[in-house]
Scaffold this motif. Structure first.
Motif, short mmCIF file in Angstrom:
data_model
loop_
_atom_site.label_atom_id
_atom_site.label_comp_id
_atom_site.label_asym_id
_atom_site.label_seq_id
_atom_site.Cartn_x
_atom_site.Cartn_y
_atom_site.Cartn_z
N ILE A 195 40.97 14.61 145.92
CA ILE A 195 40.63 15.88 146.56
C ILE A 195 39.11 15.90 146.62
O ILE A 195 38.43 16.10 145.60
CB ILE A 195 41.18 17.09 145.77
N GLY A 196 38.57 15.62 147.79
CA GLY A 196 37.14 15.51 147.95
C GLY A 196 36.52 16.79 148.47
O GLY A 196 37.20 17.79 148.74
N LYS A 227 44.16 11.16 150.70
CA LYS A 227 42.81 11.70 150.83
C LYS A 227 42.89 13.08 151.47
O LYS A 227 43.30 13.23 152.61
CB LYS A 227 41.92 10.80 151.67
N VAL A 228 42.51 14.10 150.71
CA VAL A 228 42.51 15.47 151.21
C VAL A 228 41.16 16.09 150.87
O VAL A 228 40.66 15.93 149.75
CB VAL A 228 43.65 16.31 150.57
N ASP A 229 40.57 16.79 151.82
CA ASP A 229 39.28 17.44 151.59
C ASP A 229 39.48 18.89 151.18
O ASP A 229 40.28 19.62 151.79
CB ASP A 229 38.41 17.40 152.84
N GLY A 230 38.75 19.30 150.15
CA GLY A 230 38.71 20.70 149.74
C GLY A 230 37.38 21.30 150.15
O GLY A 230 36.65 20.76 150.98
N ASP A 231 37.04 22.43 149.53
CA ASP A 231 35.78 23.10 149.89
C ASP A 231 34.96 23.47 148.66
O ASP A 231 34.16 24.41 148.69
CB ASP A 231 36.07 24.35 150.72
N TRP A 232 35.19 22.74 147.56
CA TRP A 232 34.48 22.92 146.28
C TRP A 232 34.96 24.13 145.49
O TRP A 232 34.48 24.36 144.38
CB TRP A 232 32.96 23.02 146.46
N THR A 233 35.90 24.92 146.02
CA THR A 233 36.35 26.13 145.33
C THR A 233 37.72 25.92 144.68
O THR A 233 38.46 24.99 145.02
CB THR A 233 36.45 27.32 146.30
N THR A 234 38.07 26.83 143.78
CA THR A 234 39.39 26.78 143.15
C THR A 234 40.49 26.92 144.19
O THR A 234 41.49 26.19 144.16
CB THR A 234 39.50 27.91 142.10
N ARG A 235 40.31 27.86 145.10
CA ARG A 235 41.30 28.05 146.17
C ARG A 235 41.44 26.79 147.02
O ARG A 235 42.56 26.39 147.39
CB ARG A 235 40.87 29.24 147.04
N GLY A 236 40.33 26.16 147.34
CA GLY A 236 40.37 24.93 148.13
C GLY A 236 41.12 23.82 147.42
O GLY A 236 41.87 23.06 148.03
N GLY A 237 40.93 23.72 146.10
CA GLY A 237 41.64 22.71 145.32
C GLY A 237 43.13 22.98 145.28
O GLY A 237 43.95 22.05 145.33
N GLN A 238 43.50 24.25 145.21
CA GLN A 238 44.91 24.61 145.18
C GLN A 238 45.59 24.24 146.50
O GLN A 238 46.69 23.65 146.51
CB GLN A 238 45.05 26.11 144.93
N LEU A 239 44.93 24.55 147.61
CA LEU A 239 45.50 24.22 148.92
C LEU A 239 45.58 22.70 149.13
O LEU A 239 46.56 22.19 149.68
CB LEU A 239 44.66 24.85 150.03
N ALA A 240 44.54 21.99 148.68
CA ALA A 240 44.55 20.54 148.83
C ALA A 240 45.66 19.90 147.99
O ALA A 240 46.33 18.96 148.45
CB ALA A 240 43.18 19.97 148.41
N MET A 261 37.79 22.60 141.97
CA MET A 261 38.94 22.13 142.74
C MET A 261 40.01 21.56 141.83
O MET A 261 41.22 21.71 142.10
CB MET A 261 38.51 21.11 143.79
N ALA A 262 39.60 20.92 140.74
CA ALA A 262 40.59 20.38 139.80
C ALA A 262 41.38 21.50 139.14
O ALA A 262 42.60 21.39 138.94
CB ALA A 262 39.88 19.54 138.73
N ILE A 263 40.71 22.61 138.81
CA ILE A 263 41.40 23.75 138.22
C ILE A 263 42.36 24.37 139.23
O ILE A 263 43.49 24.76 138.90
CB ILE A 263 40.37 24.79 137.70
N GLY A 264 41.93 24.44 140.50
CA GLY A 264 42.83 24.92 141.54
C GLY A 264 44.02 24.01 141.72
O GLY A 264 45.17 24.48 141.90
N ALA A 265 43.80 22.69 141.65
CA ALA A 265 44.89 21.73 141.76
C ALA A 265 45.86 21.90 140.59
O ALA A 265 47.10 21.83 140.77
CB ALA A 265 44.32 20.31 141.78
N MET A 266 45.34 22.14 139.40
CA MET A 266 46.19 22.36 138.24
C MET A 266 47.05 23.61 138.43
O MET A 266 48.26 23.61 138.10
CB MET A 266 45.33 22.50 136.98
N ASN A 267 46.46 24.66 138.98
CA ASN A 267 47.23 25.88 139.24
C ASN A 267 48.39 25.60 140.19
O ASN A 267 49.51 26.11 140.00
CB ASN A 267 46.32 26.96 139.84
#
Length: 343
Positions: A195-196, A227-240, A261-267
């Motif tokens: 998640i970049g 390969k999925v791009d996020g936006d540096w935010t928790t919400r972006g990591g969750q969507l990615a 983004m890692a915390i968003g991904a964990m959520n």
């Protein structure tokens, strides 16, 4: 009643300026200016009397007038990409620690406020005659040119501005990603996704390059959907992370280009009923305070934000002292893997 008391009473509702202070203290306007600037010797008794009168009158020296006289404002501006990202307040603390010994004040601006607000801030910084600017945002466009034309000392943070002839501080973003991928491989993972960040600037570009370089070295092939791009935010990591879960093939580990983004991904994983790291392992970047507080605690690559801020401040103070006579300098800060429980 003393002559000084009489003078203070006669000030009345008059504008409190240097002349009013001089009249009330019974000294010349030049003497008051010398007390304010500290550039000329004034006897201890006179200085104390002038300072007492200024305090009693509530006189505050004109900031801009002093800057004009000294050609220095004792002010440094810090422009960051996103003040809501905990990495940047830590960087600001390090910068402030570095420059405080030189009585420098730090003005903080969030470039996330938008292009027009950024232009207005840069214009104001130039008008204030700030002594220097630390740029921790890679999307300033022509504003960098405006600062350089104004003769303001600049220090860049990150590799996004590394092609400009200014001092800069950075971590090795490509190596950061490579080390994280190698750590996941050591733990037995071959299906490693990323998640970049947005691929329009640094450090996202270098971290993606490091991810790909590590996969090549390890002879790992992954589908393009990894390969999925996020936006540096928790919400972006969750969507990615949700996009990765919806793909035809699911990764067993994900490198996230920052901790938010890692915390968003964990959520997203926990909401889907999946376990971390048993089902999917995660590694982030930055080691923000929250990374140790989430459960499971986030494994991450520590990038020392305060150290970066201090290094930027040291470079800027050096540039102010040496002017343009010294060669361009680069400080590379070291990162480190922090192994916790998400990988």
């Amino acid at each position: 009643m003393s002559s000084e008391q009489t003078s203070l009473e006669t000030v009345g509702s008059r504008a409190i300026n240097i002349q009013a202070v001089a009249d009330a203290a019974g000294v010349s306007k030049t003497t008051v200016s010398h007390v304010i600037s500290g550039k000329r010797p004034v006897s201890t008794g006179t200085r104390r009397k002038v300072e007492r009168v200024m305090n009693e009158l509530g006189f505050e020296p004109n900031f801009f007038a002093q800057a004009m006289q000294r050609s220095r404002s004792n002010t440094i501006a810090l422009i960051v990409q996103d003040i809501t990202n905990p990495f940047y307040p830590a960087l600001a603390r390090g910068l402030q620690t570095s420059v405080a010994a030189q009585n420098q004040v730090v003005l903080l601006f969030d470039a996330g406020a938008g292009e027009e607000s950024t232009k207005a801030f840069v214009k104001d910084a130039i008008q204030r005659r700030v002594d220097g600017v630390v740029v921790a945002s890679g999307n300033l466009g022509h504003e960098i040119d405006n600062l350089q034309r104004a003769g303001i000392a600049l220090v860049a943070v990150g590799s996004g501005l590394s092609d400009l002839p200014i001092d800069w501080v950075s971590a090795d973003d490509s190596r950061i990603a490579s080390d994280a991928v190698r750590r996941l491989h050591e733990l037995g993972h071959n299906k490693i996704a990323i998640i970049g960040g947005p691929q329009n600037g640094e450090p996202a570009i270098s971290r993606l390059a490091g991810y790909r370089h590590a996969l090549t070295d390890l002879r790992i092939t992954v589908p393009s959907a990894f390969k999925v791009d996020g936006d540096w935010t928790t919400r972006g990591g969750q969507l990615a992370m949700q996009a990765l879960l919806d793909a035809d093939e699911r990764p067993t580990a994900v490198f996230c280009a920052n901790d938010l983004m890692a915390i968003g991904a964990m959520n997203a994983l926990l909401a889907a009923g999946l376990r971390v790291p048993e089902d999917i392992a995660l590694i982030g970047v930055d080691d923000i305070d929250a990374s140790a507080l989430v459960r499971p605690a986030l494994s991450t690559v520590r990038v020392p934000a305060e150290e970066i801020g201090r290094a930027a401040g040291d470079l800027l103070l050096h540039r102010l002292a040496e002017g343009d006579s010294s060669s361009r300098r680069h400080v590379l800060v070291q990162h480190s893997l922090i192994n916790r429980h998400s990988a």
